[in-house]
Design an enzyme around this catalytic site. Structure first.
Site, PDB file in Angstrom:
ATOM      1  N   GLU A 210     -10.096  -2.987  -9.662  1.00  0.00           N
ATOM      2  CA  GLU A 210      -9.207  -2.170 -10.490  1.00  0.00           C
ATOM      3  C   GLU A 210      -8.196  -3.035 -11.226  1.00  0.00           C
ATOM      4  OE1 GLU A 210     -10.164   0.231  -6.699  1.00  0.00           O
ATOM      5  OE2 GLU A 210      -9.700  -1.840  -7.225  1.00  0.00           O
ATOM      6  N   GLU A 352      -2.992   3.554   6.418  1.00  0.00           N
ATOM      7  CA  GLU A 352      -3.898   2.412   6.347  1.00  0.00           C
ATOM      8  C   GLU A 352      -3.762   1.537   7.588  1.00  0.00           C
ATOM      9  OE1 GLU A 352      -5.208   0.554   2.455  1.00  0.00           O
ATOM     10  OE2 GLU A 352      -3.899  -1.033   3.215  1.00  0.00           O
TER      11      GLU A 352
END
Length: 539
Positions: A210, A352
């Site tokens: 990205e 996460e």
């Protein structure tokens, strides 16, 4: 595993005893409860009295933490042990905020000199941009800094930039691009002048899909706008990376590459090179104040006894609700518009880190780990989801965050804000009974609708003002809260293998989208979706 220990089973029994007790009962039984369950750390006050806990609960939770080896794991982290066992790495985000005269040897090397070398490099660069020494290719001063990153390379600096808007340079704006959706870059570049725009590309490996896609498009936009050759890139791009070869191939002068290390995870990195955009915005002095706030909470976590240790207590209380009450969700509710990105930042930090199903030893857990973290600033949230947290069927433990002084000088607005903050925590804790409503003369047909069960627990975090120092304290507090929970659950809070599979599959699918005859060997659903996309793309 931890749920097989006597300490865990003692908490199960204690939960059965305490489950029928209400916060009304606890406050009635102990008039000094608010005082005894308030912890202060260097000006940051945490009122824990509106939690469904008593002294026995705290004792049992501390015993659980000790059984899980939390004191030793804290010492090992600060010492530089390789506690990230699946990647064989030290975990040293705390080293990023150690003072210059400290010493910390990891794998035979004192890392503090490296840390401050990068901080000094950042400070010089930030000052050059702020005072106009650094200029673009055509000699114009930089007016906009665009940070290109994703995950920890975006969420942290974006959150901190917004939180510290009151401290930013008056003529330099920062913008942030993360999503590979081209709309995000388009929005970020709208209205910008290539001659006055500086890009910071944040990617440790300089291969992140990205980030590199956005960086390449930004480079094309710059070159097209300047009408210059590729030598101009060096005056409009810098890199936060360890891949000097990749940085140079992109066209960035490696003298303008800011390093970080494999012992700092992305979601723990906003206080080092990843925070360059923040340092440019608020200045090196304010950035170092933020680091001092981090360090203050680090020292508290490292040295305070567990029963007085705020990050540890918050982590253990979270385990109390997740594992013994079976409440899966945790809300973070800052009563500060400047902290509007703080809940999103904490989503990555917590989910996460502890969204894991395997212990450090490789066993699949048979108890819950991790919470769903979410939230919005007050008072906006009151008109969105507070209905659920007041009268919904599953309680949502919440952290309220407020400040005694306003960010800007409008005390009337701040009085209204703080009144709402205190009222919401009170309403969640104590509710409104059917009997109270009847005494007030509420129509009987509405009594059940207007009653509030209460007994919804919350933490109240209060500080004087949202300064760089206080922001550092808050981030460090939640970092160590997350670590505490990971230790007790026996998971590795510092890897993120769950991010990888989707990335690998995406890299395989990209060429399949552009090659109409490429064979498809996915499941029938994925194959059909790719075929549909191909047909539309060819129209």
């Amino acid at each position: 595993m931890i749920n097989e220990t006597p300490q865990w089973h003692a908490l199960i029994s204690h939960h059965e005893e305490l489950a029928s007790t209400s916060l009304r009962d606890l406050f009635s039984a102990d008039p000094d409860r608010a005082e005894s369950l308030t912890v202060e750390v260097d000006g940051l006050i945490a009122d824990l009295s509106k939690h469904l806990i008593d002294d026995v609960t705290v004792d049992l939770l501390v015993e659980l933490a000790e059984a899980a080896g939390l004191p030793d794991r804290i010492a090992g982290m600060f010492r530089g042990d390789h506690i990230n066992t699946t990647e064989d790495r030290a975990v040293l985000h705390t080293a990023l905020r150690l003072p210059r005269d400290a010493s910390l040897e990891v794998d035979g090397q004192d890392v503090i000199g490296d840390v401050h070398g990068v901080l000094d490099h950042m400070a010089q660069f930030a000052e050059d941009v702020r005072d106009g020494t650094w200029r673009g290719h055509s000699g114009e001063r930089i007016k906009t800094v665009v940070n290109i990153g994703i995950g920890g390379s975006d969420l942290g600096p974006y959150m901190a930039y917004r939180a510290l808007m009151a401290y930013r340079h008056e003529s330099i704006e920062a913008r942030f691009v993360s999503n590979v959706d081209g709309t995000h870059l388009h929005q970020a570049l709208e209205g910008l002048d290539p001659e006055t725009t500086l890009f910071i590309v944040a990617s440790k490996t300089f291969t992140t899909l990205e980030t590199l896609a956005n960086a390449k498009s930004a480079r094309a936009w710059l070159l097209d706008g300047l009408g210059a050759d590729e030598s101009s890139i060096a005056k409009h791009f810098v890199a936060l990376s360890t891949n000097a070869e990749g940085v140079a191939a992109f066209g960035i002068d490696t003298a303008n590459m800011f390093e970080f290390w494999d012992w700092v995870g992305g979601r723990y990195s906003m206080d080092a090179a990843i925070g360059l955009s923040v340092m440019v915005a608020i200045g090196p002095e304010n950035f170092h104040d933020m680091l001092a706030g981090f360090h203050s909470m680090d020292q508290h976590f490292r040295h305070a006894p567990l029963r007085e240790n705020l990050p540890a207590l918050l982590g253990l209380i979270g385990i109390w609700y997740r594992n013994f009450f079976d409440w899966p969700s945790h809300a973070v509710l800052p009563y500060s518009q400047l902290l509007d990105r703080f809940p999103a930042y904490l989503q990555q930090l917590d989910m996460e880190s502890n969204g894991k199903r395997t212990t450090l030893g490789g066993e699949v857990v048979d108890y819950e780990t991790g919470s769903i973290v979410w939230g919005e600033p007050g008072t906006n949230g009151q008109h969105a989801f507070y209905q659920l947290i007041h009268q919904g069927t599953t309680p949502v433990p919440a952290d309220f965050i407020g400040f005694l002084s306003p960010d800007f000088d409008d005390i009337d607005h701040h009085d209204a804000l703080m009144a709402n903050l205190f009222a919401q925590a009170e309403a969640l804790a104590f509710g409104k009974t059917v009997e109270e409503l009847r005494v007030e003369g509420v129509d009987e047909s509405l009594v059940s609708h207007k009653s509030f069960p209460g007994n919804r627990p919350s933490t109240m975090l209060i500080s004087g003002r949202l300064t760089p120092y206080v922001l550092g304290q808050l981030v460090s507090l939640y970092e160590h809260r997350t670590f505490t929970q990971g230790v007790v659950w026996g998971v590795n809070s510092f890897d993120q293998w769950g991010v990888e599979l989707g990335k690998v599959l995406a890299m395989a699918i990209i060429p399949e989208l552009t090659e109409a005859t490429a064979p498809l060997e996915h499941d029938s659903s994925t194959n059909a979706l790719i075929e549909r996309y191909r047909k539309h793309r060819m129209m």
